[in-house]
Design an enzyme around this catalytic site. Structure first.
Site, short mmCIF file in Angstrom:
data_model
loop_
_atom_site.label_atom_id
_atom_site.label_comp_id
_atom_site.label_asym_id
_atom_site.label_seq_id
_atom_site.Cartn_x
_atom_site.Cartn_y
_atom_site.Cartn_z
N HIS A 14 43.00 40.36 59.31
CA HIS A 14 44.00 41.26 59.91
C HIS A 14 45.29 40.51 60.23
O HIS A 14 46.38 41.04 60.08
CB HIS A 14 43.45 41.90 61.17
CG HIS A 14 42.46 42.96 60.88
ND1 HIS A 14 42.74 44.02 60.05
CD2 HIS A 14 41.18 43.13 61.28
CE1 HIS A 14 41.67 44.78 59.96
NE2 HIS A 14 40.71 44.26 60.70
N GLU A 20 34.52 44.50 32.87
CA GLU A 20 34.31 43.32 33.70
C GLU A 20 32.92 42.71 33.53
O GLU A 20 32.56 41.76 34.22
CB GLU A 20 34.57 43.65 35.18
CG GLU A 20 33.83 44.83 35.73
CD GLU A 20 34.22 45.17 37.18
OE1 GLU A 20 34.92 44.39 37.85
OE2 GLU A 20 33.79 46.25 37.65
N ASP A 59 35.68 39.71 37.91
CA ASP A 59 34.25 39.75 37.62
C ASP A 59 33.94 39.29 36.20
O ASP A 59 32.89 38.70 35.96
CB ASP A 59 33.71 41.16 37.84
CG ASP A 59 33.36 41.39 39.29
OD1 ASP A 59 32.76 40.48 39.90
OD2 ASP A 59 33.71 42.45 39.84
N CYS A 94 43.74 44.39 35.53
CA CYS A 94 43.98 44.50 36.97
C CYS A 94 43.33 43.37 37.76
O CYS A 94 43.33 43.39 38.98
CB CYS A 94 43.49 45.85 37.49
SG CYS A 94 41.70 46.04 37.37
C1 PEP Z 1 37.88 42.54 38.94
O1 PEP Z 1 36.67 42.33 38.97
O2 PEP Z 1 38.67 41.89 38.24
C2 PEP Z 1 38.48 43.62 39.76
C3 PEP Z 1 39.70 44.02 39.57
O3 PEP Z 1 37.71 44.18 40.72
P1 PEP Z 1 37.27 43.46 42.07
O4 PEP Z 1 38.07 42.22 42.26
O5 PEP Z 1 37.52 44.47 43.14
O6 PEP Z 1 35.82 43.20 41.83
MG MG Z 2 35.31 43.76 39.84
#
Ligand code: PEP
Ligand code: MG
Length: 610
Positions: free
Chosen positions: A216, A459, A483, A530
Site C-alpha cells: 500500500h 502462458e 507465466d 501483456c
Molecule cells: C502473465 O502470466 O504474463 C500475466 C500477464 O499474468 P499474471 O502476471 O497475472 O500471471
Molecule cells: Mg499469468
C-alpha cells in the site's frame, strides 16, 4: 530481495560522475520515482513480536477477554476517526476503502473469536493470544504466489498491531501528525491508517524496511508522486530522526548522512530526473510509431486497482490490455456480487471508451481464495487448480463474473481474456458456459455485446504448441510472459533461488513468442503481449522485430516505451532480432541489446548505464 551495501558511484542511470570518494548507501526496491533529499523522521512501530507473555489464572479469563474486546472496540473507533480525516478531495480519498477493509478485519471470525478462544483454552494473556492468531493467519499467506495478495497479509498485521498497541497502552505513530517540512519518513512498515494521517505537504519521500511493488505504501506513494524505496530490510534501525537522507525512487538507492559532494551529485541527478521525466510524459500522449513510419504499435496498460485506470490514462495508455480482476475478490468474506462487479467493469469501460478494456477472468488458485472458497491444500498451486481450471470447476462463481462482464460490455469496447488455457477442450468448455450465460441474459431481456471478443492468455507451453488449434476458437491471443517463462523454463517465478535463471531474453522464450505471432498472424487473429516483458525497453526492438504490434504494460513504463519506439526504425528492429536469433544464450542477447541502446541513445535511460 536482500539489502546490500552498494557504492553510490555505481548507481545506474544518468548520475553525474566525479572523482570523489564513494559513499556507502543501501539498495532496496524503487517503487515510486524521483530523487528526494531531506531529514529523516523515524516512525517506530510496535510490532507483534514485542508483547508480554504470561499464563493467566482460570478466574482471570473473563476479564482478559473483556480487555481484548474493549481494545478491539477502541481500534475500530480510532480507524473510524482516521477515516473521517479523508474528506472529499483528500489526496488519499481513493484509498479510504483500505480503512474499511481494516475495520472488517477487526470483526473477522478467526481474528476476533480465535483470539478469545485462545485466551480461554490456552490461558494466554490477550497480547500473546492475539499475536499467535495473527501469526497463524498471516503464515497461511506465505505460500501465495501473487505478490499483491501476499501483501494483504500485512493488512492483518497492521490491524493486529493497532489492537496490541491499545492493549499495551502505547500510542502508535504520534510523530506522523507533526512532521517538519522536508521530511523523509523512515519506518519498518507503514499501515494505510498511518499514511492517511500524514501531512503530505511536508513529506518528500519514504524509505521502508518491508514491502514490494504492490504494498500500500508503494501504491499510495505513486498516486501522490512521492519518491519511495521499500524492501530495505533494516533501514529503520540504521537511521536516526534528524539524519540527512537521500531517497532515489527510480534506482532504489538510499544514502544516509551523505557528504556534501554526494548531495551535490544527487541534486544534479534530481534535476536530470525531473527534466527527463517531464520530457518523457509528453511522449505518453504521442502515438508509438517507428521513426520510418513502418510500424504503429498500440500501447495499453495492465491494471489491478480501479485507481490505476486514471494513472494509465495520464501516462498515455490507449486502453487497458489486462484488467486483473482478482482484487475484487480479496480482503472480504463474501464473494463480490454480480452487481458490484458490473459496476467496476462498467466504470473501467466508460473511463476508457472508445479504447478497449481487456477483462481477464478470475486468475486465482486454491490458496489465493482466502476465506470465501475452500478447495483444500495444494502442494504445487502454480500447477494446480487455478485460473480457468478453477472457474470451470466452480461454475457459479465463473458465471456470475461472466454475467457482470457481459452486462458491462455495452458501456465501451470490452474484450474477454481467459487465463491459463492449456487445451482446446478448456477453451471450448469456456465458450459453452459463455453461450449459456448469453442465453440467460437474452431470455431476461438484458443487453450485452454479442460480439465481445473472447481471447486467451498464451502462458502455458502446451498452448504455444497447439496455437494453430486454439486460433480456430480464440478471437485473439495475449502472450503472458510472466507465466510462460515460469512454465517453459521450469523456473518458479517466486523462488528467489532460481531467480537468476529468469530471463525474458532466453532463446527458448524468443522462439516461443515467434511461434505464437506466426501462427496467430497466419490464422488472421490479433496477437498482443501483456507480461512484464512488454514494459522493459531492452525487449522492445525484439518484440517489434518479431512482429508484435500491441503491448500492454505497467502504466509508468508507457512514456519511455513510446519514446523508444518513436526513435527506432523497423529495419533496426529486424536486424537486432536476426542477430539475437543467431545467439545461443540470454546474457549474450541482453548484452548486445543493452550495448546497442546505450550507443544509440546515449542521453536516455532505457537501460542501466555502465
Ligand atoms: C502473465 O502470466 O504474463 C500475466 C500477464 O499474468 P499474471 O502476471 O497475472 O500471471
Ligand atoms: Mg499469468
Amino acid at each position: 530481495m536482500t539489502t546490500r551495501r552498494i557504492e553510490v558511484n555505481a548507481v545506474s542511470g544518468p548520475l553525474p560522475q566525479t572523482e570523489a570518494e564513494p559513499v556507502q548507501a543501501l539498495k532496496g526496491i524503487g517503487v515510486s520515482g524521483g530523487v528526494a533529499i531531506g531529514q529523516a523522521v523515524v516512525i517506530e512501530r510496535l510490532t507483534l513480536e514485542m508483547y508480554p507473555q504470561r499464563i493467566i489464572a482460570p478466574d482471570e479469563i473473563p476479564s482478559e477477554i473483556a480487555r481484548f474486546e474493549s481494545a478491539v472496540h477502541e481500534a475500530a473507533k480510532q480507524l473510524a476517526q482516521v477515516k473521517k480525516l479523508i474528506h472529499a478531495g483528500h489526496p488519499l480519498e481513493e484509498h479510504a476503502y483500505i480503512l474499511d477493509t481494516h475495520m472488517l478485519l477487526l470483526e473477522d471470525k478467526m481474528f476476533f473469536n480465535g483470539t478469545k478462544s485462545a485466551i480461554a483454552s490456552e490461558r494466554q494473556n490477550a497480547e500473546w493470544a492475539l499475536s499467535e492468531i495473527i501469526g497463524r493467519i498471516t503464515s497461511a499467506f506465505d505460500t501465495i504466489e501473487d505478490e499483491y495478495l501476499r501483501e494483504r497479509a500485512r493488512d492483518i498485521r497492521f490491524v493486529g498491531e493497532r489492537v496490541l498497541g491499545i492493549l499495551m497502552g502505547r500510542s502508535e505513530t504520534g510523530k506522523i501528525h507533526q512532521l517538519p517540512p522536508n521530511s523523509v519518513i523512515v519506518s519498518h512498515d507503514l499501515s494505510p491508517a498511518d499514511t492517511a494521517q500524514i501531512q503530505w505537504g511536508n513529506v518528500l519521500a519514504f524509505a521502508i524496511d518491508m514491502g514490494g511493488q504492490t504494498s500500500h505504501t508503494a501504491i499510495m506513494a505513486r498516486s501522490l508522486k512521492v519518491a519511495a524505496v521499500t524492501g530495505l530490510e533494516n533501514i529503520s534501525s540504521k537511521v536516526q530522526t534528524g539524519d540527512t537522507i537521500i531517497v532515489d525512487g527510480s534506482t532504489g538507492v538510499v544514502v544516509i548522512n551523505p557528504d556534501p559532494d554526494t548531495i551535490f551529485r544527487f541534486r544534479q541527478r534530481q534535476e536530470v530526473y525531473r527534466n527527463y521525466h517531464q520530457s518523457l510524459m509528453a511522449f505518453g500522449q504521442l502515438p508509438a510509431v517507428t521513426i520510418d513510419g513502418a510500424c504503429s504499435v498500440s500501447i495499453l496498460a495492465n491494471v489491478e486497482l480501479m485507481d490505476e485506470i486514471e494513472i494509465a490514462r495520464q501516462h498515455g495508455a490507449e486502453g487497458i490490455g489486462l484488467f486483473r480482476t482478482e482484487y475484487l475478490y480479496l480482503g472480504r468474506r463474501e464473494l463480490p456480487s454480480e452487481e458490484e462487479q458490473f459496476e467496476s467493469y462498467r466504470r473501467a469501460l466508460e473511463a476508457n471508451a472508445p479504447n478497449p478494456v481487456t477483462i481477464r477472468t478470475l486468475d486465482v488458485g486454491a490458496d489465493k481464495m482466502l476465506t470465501n472458497l475452500s478447495i483444500g491444500h495444494q502442494t504445487n498451486p502454480a500447477m494446480g487448480l487455478r485460473a480457468i481450471r478453477l472457474c470451470l470447476e466452480q461454475r457459479d462463481i465463473f458465471k456470475t463474473q461472466l454475467r457482470a462482464i457481459l452486462r458491462a460490455s455495452v458501456y465501451g469496447r470490452c474484450l474477454l481474456l481467459i487465463p491459463m488455457i492449456s487445451s482446446l477442450t478448456e477453451l471450448q468448455a469456456t465458450r459453452e458456459i459463455l453461450a449459456e450465460v448469453k442465453d440467460d441474459l437474452t431470455r431476461s431481456g438484458i443487453e450485452f455485446d454479442p460480439k465481445m471478443p473472447l481471447g486467451i492468455l498464451v502462458e502455458v507451453p502446451s498452448a504455444v504448441a497447439i496455437a494453430d488449434l486454439l486460433a480456430r476458437e480464440a478471437d485473439f491471443f495475449s502472450i503472458g510472459t510472466n507465466d510462460l517463462i515460469q512454465y517453459s523454463l521450469a523456473i518458479d517465478r517466486v523462488n528467489e533461488h532460481v531467480n537468476y535463471l529468469y530471463d525474458t531474453l532466453h532463446p527458448a522464450l524468443l522462439r516461443l513468442i515467434h511461434q505464437v505471432v506466426e501462427v496467430g498472424t497466419a490464422a488472421g487473429i490479433r496477437v498482443s503481449m501483456c507480461g512484464e516483458m512488454a514494459g522493459d525497453p531492452v525487449n522492445i526492438p525484439i518484440l517489434l522485430g518479431l512482429g508484435l504490434t500491441e503491448l500492454s504494460m505497467n502504466a509508468l513504463s508507457i512514456p519511455m516505451v513510446k519514446k523508444l519506439i518513436r526513435s527506432m526504425s523497423m529495419e533496426e528492429c529486424r536486424e537486432l532480432t536476426a542477430r539475437a536469433f543467431d545467439m545461443t544464450a540470454a546474457h549474450e542477447i541482453r548484452g548486445m541489446l543493452e550495448d546497442w541502446l546505450r550507443d544509440r541513445f546515449p542521453q536516455d535511460y532505457f537501460v542501466p548505464q555502465s
